[in-house]
Design a protein around this motif. Structure first.
Motif, PDB file in Angstrom:
ATOM      1  N   SER A 115      -8.437  -9.180   4.757  1.00  0.00           N
ATOM      2  CA  SER A 115      -7.572  -9.068   6.376  1.00  0.00           C
ATOM      3  C   SER A 115      -7.883  -7.483   6.721  1.00  0.00           C
ATOM      4  O   SER A 115      -7.957  -6.609   5.845  1.00  0.00           O
ATOM      5  N   PRO A 116      -7.848  -7.211   8.178  1.00  0.00           N
ATOM      6  CA  PRO A 116      -8.398  -5.762   8.382  1.00  0.00           C
ATOM      7  C   PRO A 116      -7.020  -4.846   8.217  1.00  0.00           C
ATOM      8  O   PRO A 116      -6.187  -4.630   8.407  1.00  0.00           O
ATOM      9  N   PRO A 117      -7.559  -3.408   7.860  1.00  0.00           N
ATOM     10  CA  PRO A 117      -7.326  -2.193   7.400  1.00  0.00           C
ATOM     11  C   PRO A 117      -6.037  -1.874   8.723  1.00  0.00           C
ATOM     12  O   PRO A 117      -6.714  -1.561   9.588  1.00  0.00           O
ATOM     13  N   ARG A 118      -5.395  -0.762   8.691  1.00  0.00           N
ATOM     14  CA  ARG A 118      -5.562   0.011   9.838  1.00  0.00           C
ATOM     15  C   ARG A 118      -5.795   1.418  10.442  1.00  0.00           C
ATOM     16  O   ARG A 118      -6.249   1.930   9.273  1.00  0.00           O
ATOM     17  N   LEU A 119      -6.633   1.429  11.509  1.00  0.00           N
ATOM     18  CA  LEU A 119      -7.104   2.601  11.608  1.00  0.00           C
ATOM     19  C   LEU A 119      -6.380   3.912  12.490  1.00  0.00           C
ATOM     20  O   LEU A 119      -5.893   3.618  13.363  1.00  0.00           O
ATOM     21  N   LEU A 120      -5.690   5.216  11.610  1.00  0.00           N
ATOM     22  CA  LEU A 120      -5.409   5.804  12.515  1.00  0.00           C
ATOM     23  C   LEU A 120      -5.607   7.421  12.480  1.00  0.00           C
ATOM     24  O   LEU A 120      -6.187   7.958  11.490  1.00  0.00           O
ATOM     25  N   THR A 175      -7.531   8.078   8.768  1.00  0.00           N
ATOM     26  CA  THR A 175      -7.212   7.372   7.996  1.00  0.00           C
ATOM     27  C   THR A 175      -7.371   6.271   8.475  1.00  0.00           C
ATOM     28  O   THR A 175      -6.854   5.443   8.931  1.00  0.00           O
ATOM     29  N   VAL A 176      -7.640   5.452   6.967  1.00  0.00           N
ATOM     30  CA  VAL A 176      -8.432   3.738   6.820  1.00  0.00           C
ATOM     31  C   VAL A 176      -6.492   3.862   5.921  1.00  0.00           C
ATOM     32  O   VAL A 176      -7.248   3.912   4.916  1.00  0.00           O
ATOM     33  N   GLU A 177      -6.012   2.423   6.081  1.00  0.00           N
ATOM     34  CA  GLU A 177      -4.993   2.309   5.557  1.00  0.00           C
ATOM     35  C   GLU A 177      -4.777   0.893   4.740  1.00  0.00           C
ATOM     36  O   GLU A 177      -4.530  -0.147   5.924  1.00  0.00           O
ATOM     37  N   PHE A 178      -4.683   0.302   3.840  1.00  0.00           N
ATOM     38  CA  PHE A 178      -4.809  -0.484   2.901  1.00  0.00           C
ATOM     39  C   PHE A 178      -3.114  -1.215   3.258  1.00  0.00           C
ATOM     40  O   PHE A 178      -3.489  -2.490   2.222  1.00  0.00           O
ATOM     41  N   GLY A 179      -2.496  -0.732   2.844  1.00  0.00           N
ATOM     42  CA  GLY A 179      -1.425  -1.260   2.416  1.00  0.00           C
ATOM     43  C   GLY A 179      -0.222   0.002   2.189  1.00  0.00           C
ATOM     44  O   GLY A 179      -0.668   1.392   2.633  1.00  0.00           O
ATOM     45  N   ARG A 180       1.404  -0.329   2.500  1.00  0.00           N
ATOM     46  CA  ARG A 180       2.204   0.483   2.403  1.00  0.00           C
ATOM     47  C   ARG A 180       2.487   1.024   0.813  1.00  0.00           C
ATOM     48  O   ARG A 180       3.570   1.742   0.585  1.00  0.00           O
ATOM     49  N   ASN A 181       2.222  -0.441   0.399  1.00  0.00           N
ATOM     50  CA  ASN A 181       2.423  -0.199  -1.254  1.00  0.00           C
ATOM     51  C   ASN A 181       1.345   0.334  -2.255  1.00  0.00           C
ATOM     52  O   ASN A 181       0.295   0.661  -1.460  1.00  0.00           O
ATOM     53  N   ILE A 182       2.425   0.857  -3.374  1.00  0.00           N
ATOM     54  CA  ILE A 182       1.378   1.244  -3.971  1.00  0.00           C
ATOM     55  C   ILE A 182       1.239  -0.155  -5.378  1.00  0.00           C
ATOM     56  O   ILE A 182       1.462  -0.288  -6.034  1.00  0.00           O
ATOM     57  N   ASP A 183      -0.621  -0.487  -5.073  1.00  0.00           N
ATOM     58  CA  ASP A 183      -0.518  -1.673  -6.154  1.00  0.00           C
ATOM     59  C   ASP A 183      -2.139  -1.408  -6.114  1.00  0.00           C
ATOM     60  O   ASP A 183      -2.812  -0.351  -5.833  1.00  0.00           O
ATOM     61  N   ASP A 184      -3.572  -1.910  -7.925  1.00  0.00           N
ATOM     62  CA  ASP A 184      -3.792  -1.937  -8.258  1.00  0.00           C
ATOM     63  C   ASP A 184      -4.596  -2.822  -7.007  1.00  0.00           C
ATOM     64  O   ASP A 184      -6.011  -2.277  -6.740  1.00  0.00           O
ATOM     65  N   LEU A 185      -4.568  -3.731  -6.047  1.00  0.00           N
ATOM     66  CA  LEU A 185      -5.277  -4.001  -4.993  1.00  0.00           C
ATOM     67  C   LEU A 185      -6.148  -3.490  -4.485  1.00  0.00           C
ATOM     68  O   LEU A 185      -6.616  -2.976  -4.094  1.00  0.00           O
ATOM     69  N   THR A 186      -4.587  -2.329  -3.849  1.00  0.00           N
ATOM     70  CA  THR A 186      -5.039  -2.128  -2.550  1.00  0.00           C
ATOM     71  C   THR A 186      -5.373  -0.977  -2.847  1.00  0.00           C
ATOM     72  O   THR A 186      -6.353  -0.652  -2.087  1.00  0.00           O
ATOM     73  N   ASN A 187      -5.198  -0.289  -3.978  1.00  0.00           N
ATOM     74  CA  ASN A 187      -6.296   0.780  -4.548  1.00  0.00           C
ATOM     75  C   ASN A 187      -7.961   0.371  -4.715  1.00  0.00           C
ATOM     76  O   ASN A 187      -8.621   1.382  -4.274  1.00  0.00           O
ATOM     77  N   ARG A 188      -8.033  -0.491  -5.111  1.00  0.00           N
ATOM     78  CA  ARG A 188      -9.280  -1.367  -5.522  1.00  0.00           C
ATOM     79  C   ARG A 188      -9.871  -1.442  -4.519  1.00  0.00           C
ATOM     80  O   ARG A 188     -11.803  -1.111  -4.096  1.00  0.00           O
ATOM     81  N   ARG A 189      -8.939  -1.922  -2.795  1.00  0.00           N
ATOM     82  CA  ARG A 189     -10.220  -1.914  -1.865  1.00  0.00           C
ATOM     83  C   ARG A 189     -10.546  -0.647  -1.291  1.00  0.00           C
ATOM     84  O   ARG A 189     -11.345  -0.007  -0.942  1.00  0.00           O
ATOM     85  N   VAL A 190      -9.226   0.811  -1.229  1.00  0.00           N
ATOM     86  CA  VAL A 190      -9.670   1.921  -1.632  1.00  0.00           C
ATOM     87  C   VAL A 190     -11.233   2.752  -2.204  1.00  0.00           C
ATOM     88  O   VAL A 190     -12.201   2.769  -0.405  1.00  0.00           O
ATOM     89  N   LEU A 203     -16.882   4.308  15.174  1.00  0.00           N
ATOM     90  CA  LEU A 203     -17.026   4.449  13.818  1.00  0.00           C
ATOM     91  C   LEU A 203     -15.820   3.797  13.207  1.00  0.00           C
ATOM     92  O   LEU A 203     -15.550   2.900  11.793  1.00  0.00           O
ATOM     93  N   GLY A 204     -14.421   3.551  13.558  1.00  0.00           N
ATOM     94  CA  GLY A 204     -13.780   2.892  13.771  1.00  0.00           C
ATOM     95  C   GLY A 204     -14.302   1.280  13.178  1.00  0.00           C
ATOM     96  O   GLY A 204     -13.985   0.339  12.419  1.00  0.00           O
ATOM     97  N   ALA A 205     -15.068   0.861  14.436  1.00  0.00           N
ATOM     98  CA  ALA A 205     -15.482  -0.240  14.086  1.00  0.00           C
ATOM     99  C   ALA A 205     -16.213  -0.925  12.737  1.00  0.00           C
ATOM    100  O   ALA A 205     -16.321  -2.091  12.093  1.00  0.00           O
ATOM    101  N   ARG A 206     -17.084  -0.005  12.415  1.00  0.00           N
ATOM    102  CA  ARG A 206     -17.940  -0.201  11.287  1.00  0.00           C
ATOM    103  C   ARG A 206     -16.598  -0.275   9.772  1.00  0.00           C
ATOM    104  O   ARG A 206     -17.741  -0.817   8.812  1.00  0.00           O
TER     105      ARG A 206
END
Length: 243
Positions: free
Chosen positions: A6-11, A19-34, A73-76
């Protein structure tokens, strides 16, 4: 073929960072995407990107708006962020010594009482953990580690301390942390390490990196004093198990 994520939020973060935001919660999957996006930008730099700062659930990307615009940049970044996360390979693994309890971990007994167990049991559970550096932040070298056993998770202190010792090993919520410099903290102090995760005139300045694996082992007060002297001379003290 693995489907795109799923696409991240671009802020927008000011006029020269995203800021490329992958989620609102702390978890390993989200952090691995970061961390995967951070590695992708390191391996194939985008013209105009000047710095990246990974956190638990987002990546701050600084850029020069004269060289690249927000939309391009956001698109890339979105395209890169939706790629499957590669499996973790070749991660460095560190063994870090800790003097638990007493003057080195003044909250250990309180933690044990709160969790209805003994200080020795808390230590045994903590050293049995397999942790991963999720991010570095707050103060130089402060390492936030995921992987804390559910049985050790507890709310942060209601009254944070204004000053806690350098090298403190602590528990805060669902995390454990390695505090390099003396400073304020609302976490529970269970031990202390002589390892300097940040040392200005050492190469490397920062010892741990996001994605590194960490395990702890217990030492006594005498060993701590000896290791602290060695660390002051610039020695790592921590053992690099896997380069």
């Amino acid at each position: 073929m693995t489907a795109p994520l799923s696409p991240p939020r671009l802020l927008p973060s000011g006029d020269a960072a995203i800021t490329v935001e992958f989620g609102r919660n702390i978890d390993d999957l989200t952090n691995r995407r970061v961390l995967a996006l951070d590695r992708a930008l390191a391996d194939a730099p985008i013209e105009g990107v000047t710095e990246t700062v990974p956190t638990y659930r987002s990546l701050l990307v600084h850029y020069d708006p004269v060289r690249i615009g927000f939309d391009e940049l956001g698109a890339r970044l979105t395209t890169l962020a939706r790629l499957p996360v590669p499996p973790a390979t070749g991660s460095r693994r560190w063994r870090i010594p800790v003097a638990y309890g007493g003057e080195h971990g003044i909250d250990l007994e309180d933690v044990a009482r709160t969790l209805n167990t003994t200080p020795n049991d808390i230590v045994a559970r903590h050293v049995a953990g397999d942790y991963r550096v999720a991010m570095i932040g707050f103060t130089p070298g402060f390492s936030y580690l995921s992987g804390l056993d559910d049985s050790l998770q507890m709310p942060r202190r209601q009254n944070p301390r204004l000053l806690t010792p350098a090298g403190s090993i602590s528990i805060g919520g669902l995390q454990t942390g390695i505090q390099c410099l003396a400073g304020p903290s609302g976490w529970h102090l269970i031990g202390r390490t002589a390892v300097r995760t940040y040392q200005l005139h050492r190469d490397p300045v920062f010892l741990l990196e996001p994605g590194d694996a960490v395990t702890f082992y217990a030492i006594d007060g005498r060993q701590f004093v000896e290791q602290d002297r060695a660390a002051a001379r610039g020695e790592f003290v921590a053992e690099l198990v896997t380069p």
